[in-house]
Design an enzyme around this catalytic site. Structure first.
Site, mmCIF file in Angstrom:
data_model
loop_
_atom_site.group_PDB
_atom_site.id
_atom_site.type_symbol
_atom_site.label_atom_id
_atom_site.label_comp_id
_atom_site.label_asym_id
_atom_site.label_seq_id
_atom_site.Cartn_x
_atom_site.Cartn_y
_atom_site.Cartn_z
ATOM 1 N N HIS A 65 33.661 3.948 2.008
ATOM 2 C CA HIS A 65 34.521 2.782 2.171
ATOM 3 C C HIS A 65 35.633 2.805 1.144
ATOM 4 O O HIS A 65 35.525 3.452 0.106
ATOM 5 C CB HIS A 65 33.716 1.484 2.038
ATOM 6 C CG HIS A 65 33.008 1.351 0.730
ATOM 7 N ND1 HIS A 65 31.801 1.964 0.468
ATOM 8 C CD2 HIS A 65 33.319 0.686 -0.417
ATOM 9 C CE1 HIS A 65 31.405 1.671 -0.756
ATOM 10 N NE2 HIS A 65 32.318 0.896 -1.329
ATOM 11 N N CYS A 222 30.726 -3.553 -7.894
ATOM 12 C CA CYS A 222 30.935 -2.118 -7.715
ATOM 13 C C CYS A 222 32.436 -1.855 -7.754
ATOM 14 O O CYS A 222 33.242 -2.790 -7.689
ATOM 15 C CB CYS A 222 30.328 -1.629 -6.405
ATOM 16 S SG CYS A 222 31.133 -2.260 -4.916
#
Length: 709
Positions: A65, A222
Site C-alpha cells: 500500500h 505505521c
C-alpha cells in the site's frame, strides 16, 4: 466502500510469483479503470513503501500500500494466489493480497474505510470467507461489507461505507455496550483516528463497580498510516477482550488522530506503544508501566504485549520521565529487537549528533589553513593577538574556532550514545566519560566505550524500584551523581589506559600505511561508503575517517583516508546522474528529473542522492555504485590526495592536496558506476507485454519519503 473495489479489481487466480509482479498485476487493473495514471510511478511508490518495512502479515496476508500522486481516487484491488507470494511475513507466503492505493490528498472518510478493511483482516472468519469465495463479484461484495439478507455474519457484515471507523469486529462485540470507565469520553473516540467506543469497552461482563478491570491505553502507528496502524489497533482490542482487560487505542493514522481523553490516560494502569514512526505527544503517557514495540508486534502478538505490560505494572516499573517525540533516538532499543540492532541504533545516535561538530569544525579549520597557510596551527591564541587587518589573524581565528568545535567530538559522541540508550539521564555521565577519554588519550574508541557504559549504568539505576518520594529527584540529582561517579571510576582506573593503548596502536597503523596497503584500504572504504548509500555502513567508514582528522595536527595518512572517503561518497549520485543523461530511454521521466538533482547532491558529498534509484532496483544500482566507489577510493589513495575538511564535496577542492588527481579519481569512479548501471539495465530481459523502458527501469522513481508519512 462501494466505489473503492469492484469485480474488475479482483483476481481470484493471481499467477504472480513475486510481490513486485503481484503489485504490477493488481495495479494494471487500477490503470485499466483510470484510477492510476502512471503505472511505473505508482509502483515506485509502492516499492518505496515496501522498502521501509515488509507488508506481509501472519495468517497469509499481504497488504502492499502507499499514498501516491498517481492515484486519482482511493482504490483497493484484491488477488488470491494458489501458491502464495512472499511478502516478508514470519509465518510464510501470503495467499490473500490487497493492494491499497490512496491519493496523496485522500480525504478522511476514504481513509476511514481503508482502516475498516485493515481491521477486518484481523478477523479469521472474514479471511476464511475470502479463501472460499467462488467469483470476483462475490469477493468484491464481501470486501465491501455488503449486508447479506440472511442471518448476521459478524465476520463480514461491516456497516455501509461511511465516515464511521467502527470495525465489524468492534460493532459485533456488544454494539450497545457502554464504556464503564470512560462513559463520558465517547466524543474523544468518535473519529477516524481514534479507537471505536465499542472496542474500547472490552470488559462488558457487568463487573462490579468496586472491581475495576485492568485498563490499558495504546497508541498504534505505521509509516503510511493506512493499514498496519488499524490492524494493530484491532488486534490489541481483540486480545484485550479475550483477556478481560479494558483496552483503549489511539490509532495515529493518515487521517490524523483524535487524542485520547486525558482522564482516560490518567485512569489507565499501563501503556502499549506499537509504532514504526514516533508517537506524537508521547509525554502524555509518561510515568506508567509501558511496553514499546514495533507495529507488527501489535498485530502478531498482542496477547504477549498485554501480559508483559501487566507484569510490569505488578512489579511497579514505570517510565522515568516524558520522552520528547521526534528525536533521532525516539525508538532506540525496542524490546523486540536483537542486541545487534539496538547497538547499531545507539552508536548511530551518537554519530548523528557528532557529525555537525565534525562538519563545522573541520570546515573552519580548513578555511583557517586556506587563509593563513599550513603553519596557522602554530599561531598565537587570538584572544591575546588579533589584528583586524591581517589575513593571518583571520586564518588563526577560523582555525582556533574549528579546533574548539573539534574538542567536543568525543564528549558529544559519548553523551549521545548514552542518550540513545537511556534518554536524557544518560547525557551527563556520557559527556563526563567522553571528556575523560580525551584527557587520558583514549580518543574516539574511548568515547564509544564511555557512552555505552554510561547508558548501561543509567539503565541499571532506572530499574531500581525507589520510593515515590524520591522519584522526583532521581533524574536531576541521583542518576547523574551515581552514574558519573561509576563511569569516571571505570574510565580513569580500570579500562581507560588499555583503550588508550589500542587507540595509539590504531593511529600508528594508519600512519604506517603505504603502497598496496593504502590502496586496498581506499578500495575497502569506497565499498563501505557505497554499500548502503548513507546508511550505517556508510557512517562507519565516514566516522573512521573523521576520527583521524579530529585532532589539531592530523597525520598525512589520516587526511588521505578522509579524501578517499569523501571522493567515494560522491560517486553514486554522480554516476547515476550521468547514466540518466547518457541513456534516457532506460529511465522514467521522474528518474531523469532525479538525475538532475543528483548532480548537485553528489557534488556536495550527499551520497543519499542515489537512494531514489536504489530503492526499487538495488541489485543493479548498489553493485554499480560500490564498484565506482571502490575504484575512486583506491585511486585517491594511490594519488596521495589529502583532505583536511570532513565535508563539502567539490566546493572545498582548493583545500585538497593534489586536487586535479582527486577530481580525476572521482571522474573515473563516476564513469565506472554509470557504465555498469547502463550495462546491467540493458541486460535485463523484458517480460512479455512490457516495454524496454519498463523492464530496464523499475527503480523507485522518486523513492519519495512523503509516501511514508
Amino acid at each position: 466502500m462501494s466505489d473503492m473495489i469492484t469485480a474488475d479489481l479482483v483476481d481470484l487466480d493471481l499467477s504472480a510469483d513475486t510481490k513486485e509482479a503481484a503489485a504490477r498485476a493488481l495495479a494494471e487493473r487500477m490503470v485499466a479503470l483510470g484510477r492510476v495514471t502512471d503505472l511505473d510511478g505508482f509502483l515506485a511508490d509502492v516499492a518505496a513503501r515496501e522498502a521501509q518495512m515488509p507488508t506481509g502479515l501472519d495468517g497469509g496476508i499481504g497488504i502492499p500500500h502507499c499514498r501516491s500522486e498517481h492515484v486519482t481516487e482511493p482504490t483497493l484491488a484484491f488477488g488470491r494466489s494458489a501458491n502464495g507470494i512472499d511478502f516478508g511475513a514470519a509465518d510464510g507466503p501470503a495467499d490473500l493480497i490487497f493492494l491499497i492505493a490512496a491519493p496523496a490528498g485522500a480525504d478522511d472518510a476514504h481513509l476511514t474505510i481503508l482502516s475498516s478493511l485493515a481491521r477486518q483482516l484481523m478477523n479469521t472468519e472474514f479471511t476464511d470467507a475470502l479463501r472460499a469465495v467462488g467469483d470476483a463479484a462475490a469477493a468484491a461484495s464481501l470486501i465491501r461489507g455488503d449486508e447479506p439478507d440472511e442471518t448476521e455474519a459478524p465476520a463480514t457484515a461491516e456497516a455501509p461505507a461511511a465516515a464511521d471507523p467502527e470495525t465489524p469486529a468492534a460493532a459485533d462485540a456488544q454494539a450497545p455496550a457502554e464504556t464503564p470507565a470512560e462513559a463520558g469520553s465517547e466524543d474523544t473516540v468518535a473519529s477516524a483516528g481514534a479507537a471505536s467506543p465499542a472496542a474500547a469497552t472490552v470488559t462488558d461482563d457487568t463487573a462490579p463497580a468496586a472491581e475495576q478491570p485492568f485498563r490499558i491505553v495504546a497508541v498504534t502507528s505505521c509509516p503510511t498510516g493506512i493499514a498496519h496502524t488499524y490492524m494493530a489497533a484491532e488486534s490489541l482490542e481483540n486480545a484485550g477482550r479475550e483477556a478481560g482487560v479494558e483496552v483503549t487505542v489511539e490509532p495515529q493514522g493518515s487521517a490524523g488522530f483524535t487524542r485520547l481523553d486525558p482522564a482516560v490516560i490518567a485512569a489507565a494502569d499501563a501503556v502499549i506503544f506499537a509504532h514504526d514512526v514516533p508517537v506524537r505527544e508521547k509525554e502524555r503517557f509518561a510515568g506508567k508501566p509501558t511496553v514499546d514495540v514495533g507495529v507488527k508486534a501489535g498485530i502478531n502478538r498482542p496477547a504477549e504485549l498485554i501480559t508483559e505490560v501487566r507484569e510490569k505494572a505488578a512489579r511497579g516499573e514505570t517510565t522515568a520521565a516524558a520522552r520528547p517525540g521526534g528525536t533521532p533516538v525516539e525508538r532506540a532499543g525496542e524490546p523486540g529487537e536483537g542486541y545487534g540492532t539496538k547497538l547499531r541504533k545507539w552508536l548511530m545516535s551518537g554519530v548523528s549528533y557528532m557529525v555537525p561538530f565534525v562538519a563545522a569544525g573541520g570546515l573552519l579549520i580548513a578555511l583557517g589553513f586556506a587563509l593563513g597557510g599550513w603553519e596557522i596551527d602554530k599561531a598565537k591564541p587570538v584572544i591575546d593577538h588579533f589584528d583586524w587587518g591581517q589575513v593571518d589573524s583571520w586564518g588563526a581565528l577560523m582555525f582556533q574556532i574549528g579546533a574548539a568545535a573539534f574538542g567536543f567530538l568525543v564528549p558529544v559522541l559519548a553523551g549521545y550514545i548514552a542518550y540513545g540508550m537511556a534518554d536524557r539521564p544518560g547525557l551527563v555521565p556520557g559527556f563526563v566519560g567522553g571528556a575523560i577519554s580525551v584527557s587520558i588519550g583514549a580518543g574516539f574508541l574511548g568515547g564509544l566505550v564511555a557512552g555505552l557504559i554510561a547508558g548501561g549504568v543509567v539503565l541499571a539505576i532506572q530499574r531500581i524500584n525507589v520510593p515515590p518520594v524520591l522519584r522526583g529527584i532521581m533524574p536531576v540529582v541521583v542518576i547523574p551523581l551515581i552514574s558519573s561517579a561509576v563511569v569516571g571510576f571505570l574510565m580513569f582506573v580500570v579500562i581507560g589506559k588499555p583503550i588508550a593503548e589500542v587507540q595509539k596502536g590504531m593511529t600508528n597503523w594508519l600512519n604506517g600505511l603505504s603502497g598496496a596497503n593504502a590502496i586496498l584500504l581506499g578500495a575497502l572504504l569506497g565499498l563501505m561508503m557505497c554499500f548502503d548509500l548513507g546508511g550505517p555502513v556508510n557512517k562507519v567508514a565516514y566516522t573512521f575517517a573523521t576520527s583521524g582528522i579530529s585532532t589539531a595536527d592530523p597525520s598525512s595518512s589520516a587526511m588521505k583516508v578522509m579524501a578517499a572517503v569523501m571522493a567515494a561518497g560522491m560517486v553514486p549520485p554522480l554516476g547515476l546522474a550521468l547514466a540518466t543523461f547518457l541513456r534516457k530511454k532506460l529511465f522514467t521521466q521522474a528518474e531523469r528529473e532525479n538525475g538532475k538533482a543528483a548532480v548537485v547532491l553528489g557534488a556536495s558529498f550527499i551520497t543519499e542522492g542515489a537512494i531514489p534509484f536504489a530503492a526499487a532496483d538495488p541489485l543493479r544500482v548498489i553493485p554499480a555504485s560500490m564498484a565506482g566507489g571502490a575504484v575512486t577510493g583506491a585511486l585517491t589513495m594511490a594519488f596521495g590526495s589529502t583532505l583536511r575538511a570532513p565535508h563539502g564535496g567539490v566546493w572545498v577542492t582548493l583545500l585538497i592536496g593534489r586536487p586535479l588527481l582527486y577530481l580525476l579519481a572521482i571522474a573515473v569512479g563516476t564513469a565506472v558506476t554509470a557504465g555498469l548501471v547502463l550495462l546491467l539495465k540493458s541486460m535485463r530481459k523484458a517480460a512479455p507485454g512490457t516495454s524496454v523502458q519498463e523492464a530496464a527501469a523499475p527503480t523507485a522513481a522518486e523513492a519519495k519519503q512523503p509516501v511514508a508519512a
